[in-house]
Design an enzyme around this catalytic site. Structure first.
Site, PDB file in Angstrom:
ATOM      1  N   HIS B 119      54.948  26.593  72.054  1.00 49.12           N
ATOM      2  CA  HIS B 119      56.497  26.337  71.102  1.00 49.12           C
ATOM      3  C   HIS B 119      57.068  25.877  72.321  1.00 49.12           C
ATOM      4  O   HIS B 119      58.260  25.238  72.197  1.00 49.12           O
ATOM      5  CB  HIS B 119      56.562  26.885  69.845  1.00 49.12           C
ATOM      6  CG  HIS B 119      58.684  27.090  69.059  1.00 49.12           C
ATOM      7  ND1 HIS B 119      58.401  26.396  68.279  1.00 49.12           N
ATOM      8  CD2 HIS B 119      59.515  27.456  70.059  1.00 49.12           C
ATOM      9  CE1 HIS B 119      59.644  26.864  68.214  1.00 49.12           C
ATOM     10  NE2 HIS B 119      60.454  27.333  69.227  1.00 49.12           N
ATOM     11  N   GLU B 120      57.995  27.015  72.729  1.00 49.52           N
ATOM     12  CA  GLU B 120      58.349  27.303  74.159  1.00 49.52           C
ATOM     13  C   GLU B 120      58.367  26.865  75.256  1.00 49.52           C
ATOM     14  O   GLU B 120      59.415  25.925  75.563  1.00 49.52           O
ATOM     15  CB  GLU B 120      58.622  28.708  74.573  1.00 49.52           C
ATOM     16  CG  GLU B 120      58.619  30.018  74.255  1.00 49.52           C
ATOM     17  CD  GLU B 120      59.826  29.968  73.003  1.00 49.52           C
ATOM     18  OE1 GLU B 120      59.542  30.467  71.779  1.00 49.52           O
ATOM     19  OE2 GLU B 120      60.880  29.786  73.418  1.00 49.52           O
ATOM     20  N   HIS B 123      60.896  23.665  74.523  1.00 53.11           N
ATOM     21  CA  HIS B 123      62.035  24.199  75.149  1.00 53.11           C
ATOM     22  C   HIS B 123      62.213  23.905  76.513  1.00 53.11           C
ATOM     23  O   HIS B 123      62.844  22.672  76.681  1.00 53.11           O
ATOM     24  CB  HIS B 123      62.217  24.985  74.993  1.00 53.11           C
ATOM     25  CG  HIS B 123      62.603  25.330  73.136  1.00 53.11           C
ATOM     26  ND1 HIS B 123      63.065  24.455  72.297  1.00 53.11           N
ATOM     27  CD2 HIS B 123      62.484  27.142  72.579  1.00 53.11           C
ATOM     28  CE1 HIS B 123      63.202  25.483  70.563  1.00 53.11           C
ATOM     29  NE2 HIS B 123      62.832  26.618  71.429  1.00 53.11           N
ATOM     30  N   HIS B 129      65.018  23.678  68.211  1.00 51.33           N
ATOM     31  CA  HIS B 129      64.400  23.345  67.092  1.00 51.33           C
ATOM     32  C   HIS B 129      64.588  21.736  66.122  1.00 51.33           C
ATOM     33  O   HIS B 129      65.387  21.522  65.765  1.00 51.33           O
ATOM     34  CB  HIS B 129      65.185  24.773  66.515  1.00 51.33           C
ATOM     35  CG  HIS B 129      64.577  26.362  67.574  1.00 51.33           C
ATOM     36  ND1 HIS B 129      65.102  27.331  67.205  1.00 51.33           N
ATOM     37  CD2 HIS B 129      63.265  25.773  67.753  1.00 51.33           C
ATOM     38  CE1 HIS B 129      64.986  27.727  68.433  1.00 51.33           C
ATOM     39  NE2 HIS B 129      63.583  27.245  68.315  1.00 51.33           N
TER      40      HIS B 129
END
Lengths: 80, 374
Positions: B119-120, B123, B129
């Site tokens: 997930h990170e 980014h 998101h």
């Protein structure tokens, strides 16, 4: 069932949450405001993002969602 | 999905460096978790990652707690697990993990580092998101088995909107790769629900690894991942019903049944179908409902249905019967069942057949949207 009012702890949690992820800023300028407060607008923005009922107030579902483990990146774009 | 507007890397060849380690796992496990997390994105884009061991990499990865050198202090255990910065110079692209968390390698103890890192790093590559609860880039952590992890369609669309697709993958129609998981859509007219049940006035509609939860005061049903509520309950359930006698919801998958009391899983479950008195020949239940008129529970298995007396805890005699004997005109397979205000609703594919239990007549043919608004 009557919705239990948010506790002081919930209020504090929500304040931190909305500042971290929805760019809630300290209220400045004249205290008399028309329309929903910035805080209520930010709660609505968060509820809309998560597909919750948009009430602008801290109902149980909203506080429960705020307590879930998550990523620290805001949900709204803060520019760079 | 959403992106950080125009923040993207100007090259597809990126470097990363692991600056330090968490004591929760071995260094080899951390290396492996982070490498696999990067490969999640490399597989579906032209991005390629090279690890360096000194100097400044595009993506600097570190573990820290509370105030850890940027203006975004962590908050101790739980709450915020990690954060990362959009592509750019200096801190841009860097990923920080809150070392007050308990990170894990393969089990669902604590927070799985591979999942948090995937997930990170989304980014770090330019994704912000997603509000799709099934997406990896959804802000709330939810555990899925890392060994069977597949990047959801929403996330693939997101990263490919920034960098395009993976040029090294030949889309060979004879050998298609695994289908990226998509999040079910309540507006899909072909939606076939896995199971439907009431829960103390709410209704739950199960599909894949998700369930919609509709509670009276909220017009829009809320879509959730099953495992964020009940890690023990499997995906793709077969059937579910609420017993007004025991005030439990029973959830069926293959030969097993779980019991929920409110939002808690009842200890001692899962049990075997035979505990309910179903014969050994029954390998799975297609649908189930509790008939509050008779106090009986009906189990639909293929073209037949069984009647179970929960009070006596045994199957009623004279069953199984053919479904179209008890529900005239019900000739297609029952995939879910529900009783509301004395009427019985049998879901079959995208249709819902309403029966009046007193007259045993089919009164209406409805669509899913009768209960699950688009």
């Amino acid at each position: 069932l009557p919705i239990s009012p948010p506790t002081e702890e919930d209020e504090a949690l929500a304040e931190t949450y909305l500042k971290s992820f929805y760019n809630l800023t300290e209220e400045t300028g004249p205290s008399v405001r028309r329309g929903p407060s910035q805080r209520s607008r930010k709660v609505s923005e968060m509820q809309k993002f998560f597909g919750l009922k948009v009430t602008g107030s801290l109902d149980t579902e909203t506080v429960t969602m705020m307590k879930k483990p998550r990523c620290g990146v805001p949900d709204v774009h803060l520019g760079r | 999905f959403s992106t950080f507007d125009n923040l993207k890397w100007q090259t597809n060849q990126l470097t990363y460096r692991i600056e330090n380690y968490t004591p929760d796992m071995s260094e080899a496990e951390v290396d492996d978790s982070l490498e696999r997390a990067l490969q999640v994105w490399a597989k579906v884009s032209p991005l390629r990652f090279t690890r360096i061991y000194s100097g400044t990499a595009d993506i600097m990865i570190s573990f820290g707690s509370r105030d850890h050198g940027d203006f975004y202090p962590f908050d101790g255990p739980d709450g915020t697990l990690a954060h990362a910065f959009a592509p750019g110079a200096n801190i841009g692209g860097d990923a920080h993990f809150d070392d007050d968390e308990d990170f894990s390698f393969s089990s669902n103890r604590g927070y799985n580092l591979f999942l948090v890192a995937a997930h990170e790093l989304g980014h770090s590559l330019g994704l912000s998101h997603s509000n799709d609860p099934g997406a990896l880039m959804y802000p709330i952590y939810s555990y899925t088995d890392p060994r069977t992890f597949l990047l959801p369609r929403d996330d693939i669309n997101g990263i490919q909107s920034i960098y395009g697709s993976n040029p090294d993958v030949d889309p060979n129609p004879d050998k298609p790769g695994p289908t990226p998981p998509s999040t079910p859509d309540a507006c899909d007219p072909t939606l076939v629900l896995d199971a439907v049940a009431t829960l103390r006035g709410e209704k739950m509609f199960f599909k894949g690894r998700f369930f919609w939860r509709s509670y009276s005061q909220n017009s829009q049903p809320e879509l959730n991942i099953i495992k964020t509520f009940w890690p023990e309950i499997p995906d793709n359930v077969d059937a579910a019903y609420e017993s007004l006698l025991s005030d439990n919801v029973y959830i069926f998958k293959d030969r097993q049944v779980w019991a929920l009391s409110g939002y808690d899983v009842v200890p001692g479950y899962p049990k075997n179908l035979q505990n309910l008195g179903l014969p050994n020949t029954v390998k799975k239940v297609d649908a189930a409902l509790y008939n509050e008129n008779s106090g009986k529970t009906l189990f639909f298995v293929g073209e037949y249905y069984y009647s179970y007396d929960e009070e006596k805890k045994k199957m009623d005699r004279g069953f199984p019967k053919r479904v179209d004997e008890g529900f005239p005109g019900m000739t297609s397979k029952v995939t879910a069942a529900l009783q509301v205000q004395g009427n019985t609703y049998l879901f079959s594919g995208p249709n819902v057949f309403e029966y009046n239990m007193r007259t045993k007549r089919q009164s209406r043919v409805l669509g899913n949207s009768y209960f699950l608004p688009c």
